[in-house]
Design an enzyme around this catalytic site. Structure first.
Site, short mmCIF file in Angstrom:
data_model
loop_
_atom_site.label_atom_id
_atom_site.label_comp_id
_atom_site.label_asym_id
_atom_site.label_seq_id
_atom_site.Cartn_x
_atom_site.Cartn_y
_atom_site.Cartn_z
N ASP A 1 88.60 -84.54 91.28
CA ASP A 1 87.17 -84.77 91.06
C ASP A 1 86.44 -83.42 91.17
O ASP A 1 86.72 -82.61 92.06
CB ASP A 1 86.62 -85.74 92.11
CG ASP A 1 85.17 -86.09 91.85
OD1 ASP A 1 84.93 -86.86 90.89
OD2 ASP A 1 84.30 -85.60 92.59
N ASN A 9 75.23 -81.19 86.60
CA ASN A 9 74.74 -81.74 85.35
C ASN A 9 73.21 -81.76 85.31
O ASN A 9 72.59 -81.42 84.30
CB ASN A 9 75.29 -83.15 85.15
CG ASN A 9 75.61 -83.44 83.69
OD1 ASN A 9 75.95 -82.55 82.93
ND2 ASN A 9 75.50 -84.71 83.30
N HIS A 33 73.16 -81.42 80.25
CA HIS A 33 74.37 -82.14 79.80
C HIS A 33 75.30 -81.28 78.96
O HIS A 33 76.52 -81.43 79.03
CB HIS A 33 73.96 -83.39 79.01
CG HIS A 33 73.32 -84.44 79.85
ND1 HIS A 33 74.01 -85.17 80.78
CD2 HIS A 33 72.02 -84.87 79.92
CE1 HIS A 33 73.19 -86.04 81.38
NE2 HIS A 33 71.97 -85.86 80.87
N ASP A 81 79.11 -80.76 79.86
CA ASP A 81 80.27 -81.03 79.00
C ASP A 81 81.19 -79.81 78.92
O ASP A 81 82.43 -79.94 78.94
CB ASP A 81 79.81 -81.42 77.58
CG ASP A 81 79.21 -82.82 77.53
OD1 ASP A 81 79.35 -83.56 78.53
OD2 ASP A 81 78.60 -83.15 76.49
N GLU A 87 83.77 -87.06 85.51
CA GLU A 87 84.29 -85.76 85.95
C GLU A 87 85.60 -85.88 86.70
O GLU A 87 86.03 -84.95 87.37
CB GLU A 87 83.25 -85.05 86.84
CG GLU A 87 83.04 -85.66 88.21
CD GLU A 87 82.09 -86.85 88.22
OE1 GLU A 87 81.67 -87.24 89.31
OE2 GLU A 87 81.77 -87.39 87.14
#
Length: 454
Positions: free
Chosen positions: A325, A333, A338, A342, A369
């Site tokens: 994780d 984020n 965003h 990404d 994630e």
């Protein structure tokens, strides 16, 4: 032979009426179909009687010339080939040589014996029956020959117009061992010859097929021998560039002590098949890949884990799972946006994939994630080593994370579990243990690897 089923034969009696009634009656009583005419009828050239088998020429008149009568009979086309038997008086001046020259077949002297008449008749009738049978047989053979010639011409036309290469081959065996040492080409169409860059005359009736086929693949010769010896047909596709042709198909079928061979250009269909396979592979790849990270997706992970679990259950080998994780990714984020989020997920995924080298290992995006790594045939110690490598690799990327409370750069929390499958556990148990270990890692400050046993 022209003969009614209820009569022995059809007799034409040419008589000058001197003893017509006696001979006519006797022949009728003996079962012959008799028609009687006079010499004048023959000379008038108006005779219409047909379908006769034998002519009896019974003339008891010295004023009548036998030989002229024979000539007159021969003027009738329907009587030309009918045997003629003379009945002459014992004391008549009779030139036998001349008689045979004008066309008589036999003769009987008068006073005649009826048994002799019947014997002479039956001899000629038997000859005619045999001749008729022979003619019918010749006629049938000619008809069969015409049919065969027509069939050969039709078959040759079909072969020569075929878009496929076609050949018929005969085995050539060793005289002692009887093993097939080569094949002789009996029939070859133009397409077949062209495939080998030869003319038909170069191939038909000659040995050397073994060398010919070796131009494509030397192993094919043994395959064709097997077709002849076992009777099993052969169909195979192979790549062999010949101009625009690149894919061919052989179909070989046993034919007596040899085989029939068809060579078909399957380049268009093969190219389509390859394109279809590639399309299916791409679709399969797309179905198993995560679009953002280009590593395996959750579905692929589930399918692969189940397959490996069953395999390890049979083999009783350990399987290790790492759950990963990205620490404080929501804060990342929210702060960077965003698009940056990404990019971060993609770089982490690719970093993990750099560490996983074995073909049997799998890296997958588990969701958001989170990532998972399946390590088949791996003990917990091996899993922990891989986790440490992943941790150090991502750390080396130095991806800024200003909102992280543990490090100014992106870090990972990982949980590692290992099981040897048995009848009491499932793959879900492996996932559950790794998930619990990951929870501990996050709960104990993040940026660390936790073993499920701790």
């Amino acid at each position: 032979m022209n003969q009614s089923s209820k009569y022995k034969g059809n007799i034409l009696l040419i008589d000058d009426l001197s003893d017509n009634l006696e001979l006519f009656s006797e022949l009728l009583l003996l079962g012959y179909n008799v028609r009687s005419i006079t010499v004048s009828k023959i000379k008038s050239k108006t005779l219409r009687i047909k379908n006769q088998d034998v002519i009896l020429l019974n003339i008891n008149n010295p004023e009548i010339n036998y030989y002229q009568i024979c000539d007159s009979i021969k003027n009738y086309k329907h009587l030309t080939n009918i045997p003629i038997i003379f009945i002459v008086s014992l004391y008549d001046v009779f030139d036998k040589l001349k008689a045979f020259e004008v066309g008589i077949t036999d003769y009987i002297t008068r006073p005649f014996n009826m048994a002799e008449v019947v014997s002479k008749l039956e001899t000629q009738l038997t000859i005619k029956r045999e001749r008729y049978s022979l003619e019918e047989e010749v006629k049938k053979r000619k008809q069969i020959e015409e049919i065969l010639n027509h069939s050969r011409a039709l078959l040759l036309s079909i072969l020569n117009s075929s878009l496929d290469g076609v050949a018929a081959l005969q085995s050539v065996r060793h005289p002692k061992t009887k093993e097939i040492k080569d094949f002789r080409c009996l029939v070859v169409n133009p397409i077949f010859a062209k495939l080998f860059n030869r003319s038909q005359s170069d191939i038909i009736g000659k040995l050397g097929f073994k060398n010919l086929i070796a131009q494509i693949n030397i192993d094919f010769f043994d395959d064709f021998v097997k077709v002849v010896e076992s009777g099993e047909s052969l169909q195979t596709d192979f790549y062999h560039p010949l101009g625009e042709t690149s894919w061919l198909q052989f179909v070989a079928v046993k034919l007596e002590d040899g085989f029939a061979l068809t060579i078909r250009d399957i380049t268009p269909s093969k190219k389509f098949e390859i394109q279809l396979q590639e399309g299916n592979r791409q679709l399969q790849l797309m179905a198993n890949l995560d679009g953002l990270t280009q590593v395996a997706n959750r579905r692929c992970f589930n399918d692969y884990l189940e397959k490996e679990w069953k395999k390890h259950l049979q083999q009783q080998n350990p399987i290790t799972l790492i759950m990963i994780d990205i620490d404080y990714f929501k804060l990342y984020n929210d702060f960077y946006g965003h698009q940056k989020g990404d990019d971060c997920i993609y770089r982490v995924a690719q970093g993990i994939a750099m560490i996983i080298k074995r073909p049997s290992d799998l890296v997958a995006r588990y969701g958001g994630e989170e990532f998972v790594v399946i390590l088949p045939n791996t003990k917990i110690e091996g899993g922990l080593m891989v986790a440490d490598l992943i941790q150090s690799t991502i750390s080396s990327f130095s991806i800024p994370h200003e909102k992280s409370t543990v490090n100014p750069y992106v870090t990972l929390s990982m949980g590692v579990s290992c099981l040897i499958p048995d009848g009491k556990t499932t793959s879900k148990d492996l996932i559950s243990k790794a998930d619990k270990a990951l929870y501990k890692a996050k709960n104990q400050g993040r940026n660390q690897v936790i073993n499920e046993e701790k």
